[in-house]
Every structure is written in structure tokens, then in C-alpha cells.
Design an enzyme around this catalytic site. Structure first.
Site, mmCIF file in Angstrom:
data_model
loop_
_atom_site.group_PDB
_atom_site.id
_atom_site.type_symbol
_atom_site.label_atom_id
_atom_site.label_comp_id
_atom_site.label_asym_id
_atom_site.label_seq_id
_atom_site.Cartn_x
_atom_site.Cartn_y
_atom_site.Cartn_z
ATOM 1 N N CYS A 79 10.167 43.476 -51.642
ATOM 2 C CA CYS A 79 9.448 44.757 -51.675
ATOM 3 C C CYS A 79 8.537 44.900 -52.893
ATOM 4 C CB CYS A 79 10.447 45.909 -51.642
ATOM 5 S SG CYS A 79 11.762 45.702 -50.433
ATOM 6 N N ASP B 215 17.675 48.380 -51.192
ATOM 7 C CA ASP B 215 18.568 48.929 -50.170
ATOM 8 C C ASP B 215 18.890 47.872 -49.114
ATOM 9 O OD1 ASP B 215 17.115 51.042 -51.523
ATOM 10 O OD2 ASP B 215 18.077 52.407 -50.135
ATOM 11 N N CYS C 35 9.943 49.529 -53.341
ATOM 12 C CA CYS C 35 11.191 49.820 -52.645
ATOM 13 C C CYS C 35 11.585 51.284 -52.832
ATOM 14 C CB CYS C 35 12.307 48.889 -53.118
ATOM 15 S SG CYS C 35 13.779 48.945 -52.062
ATOM 16 N N ASP C 36 12.406 51.745 -51.914
ATOM 17 C CA ASP C 36 12.610 53.160 -51.635
ATOM 18 C C ASP C 36 12.695 54.090 -52.850
ATOM 19 O OD1 ASP C 36 12.880 51.921 -49.235
ATOM 20 O OD2 ASP C 36 14.847 52.686 -48.762
ATOM 21 N N CYS D 90 9.782 47.158 -46.619
ATOM 22 C CA CYS D 90 10.211 47.110 -45.216
ATOM 23 C C CYS D 90 9.174 47.732 -44.297
ATOM 24 C CB CYS D 90 11.565 47.794 -45.052
ATOM 25 S SG CYS D 90 12.890 46.984 -45.971
ATOM 26 N N GLU E 218 23.582 54.350 -47.841
ATOM 27 C CA GLU E 218 22.973 54.371 -46.516
ATOM 28 C C GLU E 218 23.902 53.692 -45.523
ATOM 29 O OE1 GLU E 218 19.128 52.591 -46.726
ATOM 30 O OE2 GLU E 218 18.248 54.287 -47.786
ATOM 31 N N SER F 207 19.543 54.824 -43.642
ATOM 32 C CA SER F 207 18.317 54.084 -43.891
ATOM 33 C C SER F 207 17.190 54.717 -43.095
ATOM 34 C CB SER F 207 18.502 52.631 -43.447
ATOM 35 O OG SER F 207 17.262 51.983 -43.335
#
Length: 569
Positions: free
Chosen positions: A49, A81, A122-123, A194, A444, A470
Site C-alpha cells: 500500500c 490491515d 493504507c487505511d 487495496c 476488522e 474491512s
């Protein structure tokens, strides 16, 4: 432009010591007279990511120098994640959001930068960086590294979502070990976050629509050479923001938050956006509650056809013309406030008007052909979640479920039950003690939800948890149940076989037992022993607030009611 904050560090004869140290690594007197711009980088070698962010930072710094500033790059952390999913390591993910925000804040306060460009992917890096900019209230730009390209398997685009669902299908005996390996080997072809409208791309969309990312920057894939020009431009834009004293809170008003929520609703985005936008609003001192999401989602249709609910991948947004085309649709339908300011100094509507829609594209639909008349999220309340919870409505037509509870004290127990075929059609899988404090860290549940989908149960089983999902999760799934089990919420009192009713049409989630019985059970409940007695997880557990408030580590600050301190740029 006022006196530069950085001059407190770099100018005057009493700052000779600081200048001497900075000259040791190549900075000149001329460099140190210019605005100093922090380049906050979340590059890390533990995931695809954020993998190319070092290269993109080089271009950001070139843009800053060309526009008359001096960049200073620094790093913070990131937790994947996708890599940690289904393990104890996943508990670190949401905690990392707070560490990212805190570490950026510390660097900027310590070195008194005049502005910040934050490179994210990333998240949790995305909201973490935004929280820091809003907390500091300085000029700032969020640069999203970009999506991964789709993988290909048997003639179709795939992503990490298909890998986790293939694990479930393999456990159920529906596909072979070789088929699973083939999917694993083809799902992630290179660097980038992702590839569906999962949490990273949802939050990247949020950053453009709330105004912290320049419109037209986020949808460009990470390995696309156009990302170099995007990065250079972000270096130029931060200098313009510094010179014009355009601060993060000037941009992130309540109207801007509503614009961002509309983007989440219209794209069928991740439920994690609820947590992150609530946390950002707290840092911006903007009043926002979980119930405000219902109002925006109710008036905003789903018109973007993206995975996990739809057909297309995140890179298809870029091919369609970018997030600006989504913004244009939102302006056209009067779902947003087009007068909201963005980091470029132009309004939301002005930026959206520049978008060039690709002829014949199908991913961003016209408003007369929407996928669903209501946005992709809803907030439910009831005897099982008196402070609220979140359901994702995109990707399925089911709105009501009534069935017996199958109760699990942690994610691993539920995963084992699904794998063993012990979860049946009609069940309500309840996973508790996975909330912000109970986990700790609010894991998640893609491992479990992927297993349910892979086993062919997504249309017949509901899942309810005080943990998270997620962005790749789809199906009849309810998350963020509050109060969480660790705090003695009603979810802690659910017993095996208890009937549960979930009705998204009326916004209700109820544990169907007598109120007196629920009260009796809760009175007999005792708090569990904390899973971590020391270290970062113990500190997080002690400080974190409810998911209904964004799961922010602000209990102490809230009690003291201390006003935020703004850096004087």
C-alpha cells in the site's frame, strides 16, 4: 503572510546552534529563511500500500523547492490491515491511527513547520494524517499514494477481497487448494492500496471531497508515472496555502464534512469512514454525531458502481475521469455544498467543474440511473445498541433479519465455527469483546465475513459485532455496536439462542428479550480482565472513547475541556 513559525527555530543570533546542526546535513542560510514544510511520510516495507511513497516524496520536495519553500521529510508508522487480518496483530491497526496523528503533531510542534504535506496510503494513515493537520490547524495537504492495479484471475479483475473469500470457499470445500493458491498469487500485482472502494480508497475519496487533497490527485494509481506530476503539484499547492494562510480548519467546516459523507454514501464506501470522520470532526472542533450520517445517506443515492458492492475497481474511477466526476454528480444532484473551500483556494464546485468525464464510462452512473436511491450506510439503534451501530447497505437488497444469536467472545472462535460448518442459515453471529477497549483496538472482521461469503451464507446469515469490518466486507453485517461489551453494553448480555431483530428499514436492532431480563443480566455482569496490562494497548484501552464518538483517545482532554492550540503560521 505573517511571520513564519519556523523562524522561531531558524532565525536570530540565539538560534545559531539550531542552524549549525541543520547546516551539517546540507541546509543553507538561504534555505532556512524560507518557509519550512514538513513532508510526513508513511512509507513502510511491510505492505504494497505505502511502498512507493519514498519515490513520491522526492517529487513533493521538488515542487516545494520550486515554489520557494524548504522541505524536511520525516517518517511515521503504518500497520497493514490486509497483512495482519485475522490475527492478534490486527489490534494494532486502529491504535496506529492515534500514533500517526500524535507523531505528526509532535514533529510539527517540535520543529515548528510552516505547513505539512502528508503522504498516505493504507487505511489508518489517511485519517491519522488528517487528524494531525486539524489538531494543529496549519496549512496542510494530504497526498494519497494511490490504488493498486487489479489482479487478474480467469479473465476477471480481482483484489485482496477475493483472496479472503477464497479462503472461506476453500474451507467450505468449494474450491481446491490449488485454486486458492492461484488467486493468492494473482490478486496483488504491485504497489498500491487495496483496489476496491475499501477503506483506503473510501478515505482517499473523502480527502478530495472534504478539500484536504487537491481534486484530481487521489484516483491516479500508485505505479502510474502521472503520480510524479501529482506529487510535484502538491508541493506547489502547500506553498500557496502557506502564503495565503489557508489552514486545515478553514477547509474542514461542517459543510465540508457533509460533503465527505455524501461521497461515502454515493460510492458505497467503507463503514470505517464513520469512525474516521467522527474522529476528524473532533479534532476540527466541528459538531458531528453518528446520527448525522443517516440524514446525509438518506438523501444521497448510490451512483458509483465499485467493489465490494459493485462491478468495478478503484482504478476504473481514474479511467472514468477521477473523483472530480463523482464531485460533479454530487453538485448536479445538489447533494453537497459547492461553495465549500478546498486546499487549492478554489471552491468544491469550481474544482468539480474542471473534471473531464471519459466518454462511455460506466462506473460513475448518471443520476437518472442510480444503483440505489439511498446511500450505502445506515445507523441503527435499539435495545442491542442504544448508542448506535453501523450497517452497510450497499451490495445487497436485504434489509431485515430475525434469527437466533450464535455468541462468540472473540473473532477466532467465530472463524472456527464458520470453518467447521457450525453456523447455519438464519443465524445471527454475535462477536463481542472486540471493541475499542475490549479488543483492544477494534479488529476488522474480513477473515470471518470472507468465510461467511465463501461458504455461501452471505444472504442468509447476519453478523453483529462491537468490532469493525474491512472496507472489503459485504453482506448483512452490523459493526460498531455501542456501548461495547467491555463497557457493559447490552451485547455483553446476549446468550446463545436469544432472538435478535435487525430492521434497516426502520433503523432498529433489538435483542428480543424482556427489558427486566436484560436489566437482570447486565446487573450480574462483571467486567473482564484487561487483555493487556501494560504497553501501548493498555494505554489505548485506558484512554479510548466509544466507537459512537470516533474511538478517539481523548478521554483526558474531554474531561479537562482544554482548547486546542493553533500554530501561528
Amino acid at each position: 503572510m505573517k511571520k513564519l513559525q519556523s523562524h522561531t527555530i531558524t532565525q536570530g543570533k540565539h538560534r545559531a546552534g539550531a542552524r549549525s546542526m541543520l547546516k551539517a546535513i546540507g541546509f543553507t542560510d538561504e534555505d532556512l529563511k524560507k518557509p519550512i514544510i514538513g513532508v510526513a511520510n508513511t512509507w513502510i516495507e511491510t505492505m504494497p500500500c505505502n511502498y512507493n511513497l519514498r519515490e513520491l516524496a522526492v517529487k513533493v520536495k521538488e515542487g516545494i523547492r520550486a515554489a520557494g519553500g524548504t522541505p524536511m521529510e520525516f517518517n511515521t508508522i503504518a500497520i497493514s490491515d490486509g497483512v495482519t487480518m485475522g490475527t492478534e496483530g490486527m489490534k494494532a491497526s486502529l491504535v496506529s491511527r492515534e500514533v500517526i496523528a500524535d507523531s505528526i503533531e509532535l514533529l510539527v510542534r517540535g520543529h515548528m513547520f510552516d505547513g505539512v504535506v502528508a503522504l498516505v496510503a493504507c487505511d489508518k494513515t489517511i485519517p491519522g494524517a488528517a487528524m494531525a493537520l486539524l489538531r494543529l490547524n496549519i496549512p496542510g495537504v494530504i497526498l494519497y499514494g494511490g490504488s493498486i492495479l487489479p489482479g487478474r484471475h480467469k479473465g476477471r479483475d480481482i483484489s485482496i477481497m477475493e483472496v479472503y473469500e477464497a479462503i472461506g470457499a476453500n474451507d467450505a470445500g468449494l474450491i481446491s487448494d490449488q485454486e486458492l493458491l492461484d488467486i493468492e498469487n494473482h490478486a496483488c500485482p504491485g504497489a498500491g492500496a487495496c483496489g476496491g472502494q475499501y477503506t483506503a480508497n473510501t478515505m482517499a475519496t473523502v480527502m478530495e471531497l472534504i478539500g484536504l487533497s487537491p481534486m484530481g490527485t487521489a484516483a491516479v494509481p500508485q505505479i502510474d508515472k502521472r503520480k510524479d506530476a501529482v506529487s510535484y503539484r502538491c508541493g506547489e499547492i502547500i506553498m500557496d496555502a502557506v502564503r495565503n494562510e489557508r489552514r486545515a480548519r478553514d477547509i474542514c467546516t461542517r459543510a465540508a464534512f457533509d460533503n465527505a459523507i455524501a461521497g461515502v454514501a454515493g460510492t458505497g464506501g467503507s463503514t470505517n469512514a464513520v469512525l474516521h470522520l467522527l474522529a476528524m470532526a473532533r479534532e476540527a472542533e466541528v459538531p458531528l454525531t453518528i446520527d448525522d450520517f443517516n440524514a446525509v445517506c438518506a438523501r444521497t443515492p448510490i451512483f458509483v458502481d465499485l467493489k465490494p458492492a459493485g462491478r468495478f475497481m478503484a482504478v476504473d474511477i481514474d479511467k472514468a475521469g477521477g473523483i472530480g466526476v463523482i464531485a460533479n454528480r454530487l453538485v448536479e444532484g445538489k447533494f453537497v455544498d459547492g461553495s465549500a473551500l478546498t486546499v487549492t483556494g478554489r471552491t468544491f464546485a469550481q474544482e468539480a467543474a474542471d473534471a473531464k468525464e471519459a466518454p462511455g464510462q460506466e462506473v460513475i452512473r448518471p443520476l437518472n440511473k442510480v444503483l440505489k436511491p439511498r446511500g450505502g450506510l445506515a445507523i441503527l439503534r435499539g435495545s442491542l445498541a442504544p448508542e448506535g451501530c453501523v450497517i452497510k447497505l450497499a451490495g445487497h437488497d436485504k434489509t431485515v433479519h430475525h434469527g437466533p444469536a450464535r455468541v462468540f467472545e472473540r473473532e477466532e472462535e467465530a472463524q472456527a465455527a464458520v470453518k467447521a460448518g457450525k453456523v447455519k442459515a438464519g443465524d445471527v453471529v454475535v462477536i463481542r469483546y472486540e471493541g475499542p477497549r475490549g479488543g483492544p483496538g477494534m479488529r476488522e472482521m474480513l477473515q470471518v465475513t470472507g468465510a461467511i461469503v465463501g461458504a455461501g451464507l452471505s444472504d442468509s446469515v447476519a453478523l453483529v459485532t462491537d468490532g469493525r469490518f474491512s472496507g472489503a466486507t459485504h453482506g448483512f453485517m452490523i459493526a460498531h455496536v455501542t456501548p461495547e461489551a467491555y463497557d457493559g453494553g447490552p451485547i455483553a448480555a446476549v446468550r446463545e439462542g436469544d432472538p435478535i431483530t435487525i430492521d434497516a428499514d426502520t433503523g432498529v436492532i433489538n435483542l428480543d428479550i424482556a427489558p427486566a431480563e436484560l436489566k437482570r443480566r447486565l446487573a450480574a455482569w462483571t467486567p473482564p480482565t484487561p487483555r493487556y496490562a501494560n504497553g501501548v494497548f493498555a494505554k489505548y484501552c485506558a484512554l479510548v472513547s466509544s466507537a459512537s464518538e470516533g474511538a478517539v483517545t481523548s478521554r483526558v482532554n474531554a474531561a479537562l475541556q482544554q482548547p486546542a492550540v493553533t500554530l501561528d503560521v
